[in-house]
Write a protein that holds these residues in place. Structure first.
Motif, PDB file in Angstrom:
ATOM      1  N   ILE A 158      21.787  37.752  25.655  1.00 59.43           N
ATOM      2  CA  ILE A 158      20.866  38.050  26.344  1.00 59.43           C
ATOM      3  C   ILE A 158      20.163  37.210  27.690  1.00 59.43           C
TER       4      ILE A 158
ATOM      5  N   ARG B 134      19.637  26.273  38.556  1.00 56.72           N
ATOM      6  CA  ARG B 134      18.058  25.693  38.487  1.00 56.72           C
ATOM      7  C   ARG B 134      18.620  24.416  37.056  1.00 56.72           C
TER       8      ARG B 134
ATOM      9  N   TYR C 250      15.527  16.760  36.463  1.00 59.19           N
ATOM     10  CA  TYR C 250      15.508  16.783  35.347  1.00 59.19           C
ATOM     11  C   TYR C 250      16.203  16.468  34.093  1.00 59.19           C
TER      12      TYR C 250
ATOM     13  N   PRO D  31       6.760  11.750  28.404  1.00 58.77           N
ATOM     14  CA  PRO D  31       7.945  12.832  28.387  1.00 58.77           C
ATOM     15  C   PRO D  31       9.161  12.047  29.873  1.00 58.77           C
TER      16      PRO D  31
ATOM     17  N   THR E 119      12.488  11.841  26.835  1.00 54.50           N
ATOM     18  CA  THR E 119      13.017  13.483  27.331  1.00 54.50           C
ATOM     19  C   THR E 119      14.460  13.687  26.019  1.00 54.50           C
TER      20      THR E 119
ATOM     21  N   VAL F  94      14.704  18.216  23.413  1.00 48.98           N
ATOM     22  CA  VAL F  94      13.483  18.419  24.612  1.00 48.98           C
ATOM     23  C   VAL F  94      14.007  20.247  24.861  1.00 48.98           C
TER      24      VAL F  94
ATOM     25  N   TYR G  55      15.168  23.417  23.102  1.00 48.31           N
ATOM     26  CA  TYR G  55      13.096  23.922  22.285  1.00 48.31           C
ATOM     27  C   TYR G  55      12.205  24.320  23.603  1.00 48.31           C
ATOM     28  N   GLN G  56      12.102  23.294  24.240  1.00 43.46           N
ATOM     29  CA  GLN G  56      11.544  24.609  25.379  1.00 43.46           C
ATOM     30  C   GLN G  56      12.091  25.216  25.941  1.00 43.46           C
TER      31      GLN G  56
ATOM     32  N   LEU H  10      14.032  27.865  24.983  1.00 44.18           N
ATOM     33  CA  LEU H  10      13.624  28.800  24.322  1.00 44.18           C
ATOM     34  C   LEU H  10      12.780  29.327  23.643  1.00 44.18           C
ATOM     35  N   ARG H  11      11.669  28.363  23.334  1.00 38.42           N
ATOM     36  CA  ARG H  11      10.056  28.889  22.945  1.00 38.42           C
ATOM     37  C   ARG H  11       9.082  28.425  24.301  1.00 38.42           C
ATOM     38  N   TYR H  12       9.140  27.755  25.082  1.00 34.50           N
ATOM     39  CA  TYR H  12       7.745  28.108  25.960  1.00 34.50           C
ATOM     40  C   TYR H  12       8.563  29.085  27.049  1.00 34.50           C
ATOM     41  N   ASP H  13       9.889  28.992  27.320  1.00 36.54           N
ATOM     42  CA  ASP H  13       9.781  29.916  28.627  1.00 36.54           C
ATOM     43  C   ASP H  13      10.863  30.691  27.983  1.00 36.54           C
ATOM     44  N   PHE H  14      11.586  31.218  26.724  1.00 31.75           N
ATOM     45  CA  PHE H  14      11.972  32.349  26.608  1.00 31.75           C
ATOM     46  C   PHE H  14      12.669  32.608  27.473  1.00 31.75           C
TER      47      PHE H  14
ATOM     48  N   ARG I 160      19.047  29.056  29.627  1.00 36.26           N
ATOM     49  CA  ARG I 160      19.029  28.133  30.340  1.00 36.26           C
ATOM     50  C   ARG I 160      19.176  27.398  28.761  1.00 36.26           C
TER      51      ARG I 160
ATOM     52  N   THR J  57      18.687  31.845  16.626  1.00 37.53           N
ATOM     53  CA  THR J  57      18.064  32.803  17.426  1.00 37.53           C
ATOM     54  C   THR J  57      18.737  33.883  17.199  1.00 37.53           C
TER      55      THR J  57
END
Lengths: 332, 507
Positions: free
Chosen positions: B26, B36, B41, B206, B209, B213, B216-217, B219-223, B227, B366
């Motif tokens: 995917i 990026r 970070y 944060p 981190t 984390v 998770y971010q 995969l979940r929030y940014d789908f 990354r 996933t």
């Protein structure tokens, strides 16, 4: 052991889907909506009494996970209706192209903003608020500015915007009030933050354990304590800049074979049969009239002087950038 | 045995591949942006992950060594119960344990009230306390299994040679513990590196981190599967060399041939050593049990939601029991192959077992989900996937208990069995099961505990029809029902202690 095994097998067969001839309406929603104390079971009973159909709930962790599930399933999704996204997610959800217009009359709607989204229909709403413990905090902050500038020894627990909906809510709230100066405000607020939890439950757990006198939650949180626990100890602080709004919505899947039934359900959503279950099961404000007045406790809640809300498109476009800004300010 | 080891090994690789490949695929569809990924970070997150996991590991292991030694030396009433309760922190969902820890060390906790100070543990201190709480008992139990295998002859010989406690430690106990260190340290390191809720909740902000984390971010929030899979690769690249490094630093396993005489310690007891052992024991028990006591006190007066609890209990028993069995079935041939293979093979196998831990479960899930959809989403797949994922997560625990034990047994019995023509099931029944009952019991108990406490797999695949006890606790907390959640958490604790006791009693 054998007996247990037998029971389990028997149970598995008993739980197998019944082969009823009624059409089945599959609704994806977040988990707490369909738990035994959530509104789901009551809504199911009310709708099934009139529709001659069978509602099948699929509970998925939360709104964000719901959207991701949909993205993974794409056109093959089994959902007829998706219920439980909020306005921070609707732009992305609409961009999947999976949804069709709701076609429902929006006249009964009582949400505090004008609603023009042709796809998603609200079913409840709530405001983010700082909830505080009146036994510890005699003089709560009266504005976001007072929260930011206040005594760093009076701590607050917040949630992480990278993993939690209320966490993102506070981020947007700060952005709505402080705009370009949000990063500075976060740096100022930082010493007051006891910790940043991954989700609402951890934060609220720490708060009720007495670790911090304040927590980020909803204006409706005190209603739970008043109704279920008969205590007015926990109250929401009213902020003079206004409160950030969360509107929860539902939409129907375009390719669903049950399109008519789905439309019927969306229309039903704004009737008392659905709305009556919201206040004391979902602990949010109903998005349309209920058959009886709201519980007394809801009358005692903070009424925001102003409603703050970014457009879904703006959130979808800027979220990443704003979270990075938050990270930079907080991790310093 | 070779064949079944290869089978078990391939199954693990297939399961992990089935998770990773679709996610990477995917990701390719969306396009990778390497620039990026490797930003400031990312490097800060990697640094923090390494620092906190290293410190957590060092403290857990250093604390565990005297505790294991004392538990091996001393018999006292309730020792068996203490050992069983040592597996309990593993079986508790992080949030339950965190609330217990906060009740003791928090700003309004027992310690703060006792000392009239307002302790602030939020930050590295809180993370370390929690990680040591989770992992010290685990490490101590694993070391204890090895210490209990010290040959009875060693005790007799050291008594004849007039060893004092110091010499006994240097020549007998330390070499035994040293053997177990690489396995235990890498396991604890990975557990801490993959820690998520604990790090965020107690980390203060944060700046705390971990890579987990970030994954998770992504995969979940940014789908953003691209990354997420790159971050998983980074996690792999970070952890595999570390695991290999600790494995390389391992002392060679020493196998003293032993008659199966009953081990009898010839006491080298002094008033001082009694006092010291008592002190170590008191500190360890207080550290592990105070948060558990807080948990019991919070839950005891709670309204128990019995109907929900009963259903969740059956589901938990079913899923964790299945995961335990599968995990042992996978671990047994691997441990046997590792025990008789070259050091390189041993290292390879133990690293492979850790893979499922290094690749974040969210990524695996996933990938599996995508494959299941492609296969037409067969019904009743969800419980099976939970079992497989929990079995994979439990595998490193079982394996690091079994491998040293099996290799010792192999050194003692392989020639005998070859001479007698004992193999296959007969050998298993007559030699391996009786000799290895204790490590097998512990492996089973640990696998069960880790599966029982799992909140990752059940969150990903669970539904309202498939609710385990931890899922119920978390759901109750999420609906303001914190007191009911405390009740369910107490039931979970009692239930898992009972099952662990049964798993270990079976010898």
């Amino acid at each position: 052991m054998k007996k247990l095994l037998f029971t389990l097998i028997a149970l598995a067969f008993a739980a197998a889907p019944s082969t009823a001839q009624q059409p089945k309406l599959t609704i994806y929603t977040y988990e707490s909506f369909v738990s035994e104390w959530g509104p789901g079971p009551k809504i199911e009973a009310a709708f099934e009494a009139t529709c001659g159909c069978d509602i099948e709930w699929v509970g998925i962790a939360d709104g964000v996970a719901l959207l991701n599930r949909l993205k993974l399933e794409g056109k093959g999704t089994k959902a007829d209706i998706v219920l439980g996204l909020d306005t921070n997610l609707t732009a992305e959800a609409a961009a999947t192209g999976l949804f069709a217009p709701h076609d429902a009359a929006t006249t009964p709607m009582t949400v505090p903003v004008s609603w023009s989204d042709p796809i998603f229909l609200p079913y409840d709403y709530g405001y983010f608020a700082v909830v505080y413990d009146t036994q510890v905090l005699k003089d709560p902050p009266k504005s976001l500015a007072e929260l930011v500038d206040g005594d760093p020894n009076q701590k607050i627990v917040i949630q992480d915007p990278r993993s939690s909906t209320p966490g993102l809510g506070l981020l947007l709230w700060m952005k709505a009030v402080y705009g370009d100066k949000a990063a500075e405000a976060w740096t100022k607020l930082k010493p007051r933050i006891l910790t940043v939890t991954p989700g609402w439950s951890e934060a609220y757990g720490l708060f009720t354990k007495g670790e911090a006198p304040m927590v980020l939650s909803y204006t409706t949180s005190p209603a739970y304590h008043m109704v279920a626990e008969n205590t007015e100890r926990y109250q929401a602080a009213s902020f003079s800049e206004g409160h950030y709004l969360q509107v929860e919505v539902a939409g129907r899947i375009a390719d669903s074979p049950n399109a008519e039934l789905a439309k019927k359900f969306l229309a039903f959503m704004l009737t008392p049969g659905f709305q009556d279950t919201i206040p004391e099961n979902n602990w949010m404000f109903p998005a349309a009239a209920t058959s009886t007045p709201l519980p007394e406790a809801f009358g005692k809640l903070v009424q925001p002087v102003k409603t703050l809300l970014f457009s879904p498109e703006e959130v979808a476009g800027k979220r990443r950038e704003w979270i990075d800004e938050w990270l930079a300010a907080m991790a310093r | 045995m070779r064949l079944s080891a290869s089978l078990s090994f391939s199954l693990i690789l297939v399961a992990i591949g089935a998770g990773l490949v679709p996610v990477i695929a995917i990701g390719f569809g969306q396009g990778y942006e390497l620039s990026r990924l490797f930003d400031a970070y990312f490097f800060r997150v990697v640094t923090f992950t390494i620092v906190q996991a290293t410190l957590s590991t060092v403290f857990s292991v250093l604390f565990a060594i005297p505790v294991a030694r004392t538990l091996a030396r001393r018999q006292f009433p309730g020792r068996g119960l203490v050992l069983r309760l040592f597996a309990l922190p593993l079986a508790l969902p992080a949030i339950v344990a965190i609330l217990g820890i906060v009740e003791i060390y928090g700003r309004s906790g027992w310690l703060s009230r006792l000392t009239a100070l307002e302790l602030d543990i939020y930050g590295l201190a809180g993370i370390l306390i929690a990680h040591v709480f989770f992992n010290m008992p685990l490490a101590a139990r694993m070391m204890l299994v090895r210490l209990d295998q010290i040959a009875p002859e060693s005790f007799r010989l050291s008594a004849q040679l007039g060893f004092g406690a110091g010499a006994f430690w240097r020549f007998i106990e330390w070499p035994a513990i040293r053997e177990t260190l690489p396995g235990i340290a890498s396991l604890v390191f990975l557990l801490c590196a993959a820690s998520f809720a604990t790090v965020l909740t107690l980390g203060g902000g944060p700046q705390a981190t971990t890579l987990e984390v970030a994954i998770y971010q992504a995969l979940r929030y940014d789908f953003d599967p691209a990354r997420a899979s790159l971050l998983s690769m980074a996690q792999l690249a970070l952890c595999v060399p570390l695991v290999a490094l600790t494995a390389a630093a391992a002392g060679r396993l020493q196998h003293a041939p032993a008659l199966r005489a009953k081990a009898r310690r010839f006491a080298t007891d002094t008033a001082f050593s009694r006092l010291a052992d008592g002190g170590i024991l008191a500190v360890a028990l207080a550290f592990v049990f105070l948060p558990l006591i807080a948990l019991v006190l919070a839950g005891i007066g709670a309204p128990f939601a019995w109907s929900a609890i009963a259903g969740a209990m059956i589901t938990s028993l079913f899923l964790a029991g299945g995961a335990m069995l599968l995990s042992l079935l996978l671990a047994w041939p691997l441990a046997n192959a590792a025990a008789r293979g070259s050091p390189l093979l041993t290292r390879l196998l133990s690293t492979a077992a850790l893979l499922a831990f290094i690749v974040p479960p969210a990524v695996l899930a996933t990938g599996w989900f995508v494959l299941a959809l492609k296969a037409g989403d067969p019904p009743h797949l969800a419980p099976l996937l939970v079992i497989v994922m929990n079995a994979l997560m439990a595998l490193p625990f079982g394996l690091s208990v079994l491998t040293p034990a099996v290799s010792q047994s192999a050194a003692r019995h392989d020639r005998l069995c070859a001479g007698l023509g004992l193999s296959g099931f007969a050998r298993l029944r007559l030699i391996d099961l009786p000799v290895l009952a204790r490590p097998l019991g512990l492996a089973a108990a640990l696998s069960f505990a880790i599966s029982l406490g799992d909140l990752t797999a059940i969150t990903l695949f669970g539904s309202q029809d498939l609710t385990t006890l931890p899922a119920l606790v978390y759901r109750q907390m999420g609906s303001y029902r914190l007191d009911a959640a405390a009740g369910s958490a107490l039931v979970l604790a009692v239930f898992s202690t009972a099952i662990i006791a049964m798993a270990e009693r079976w010898r």
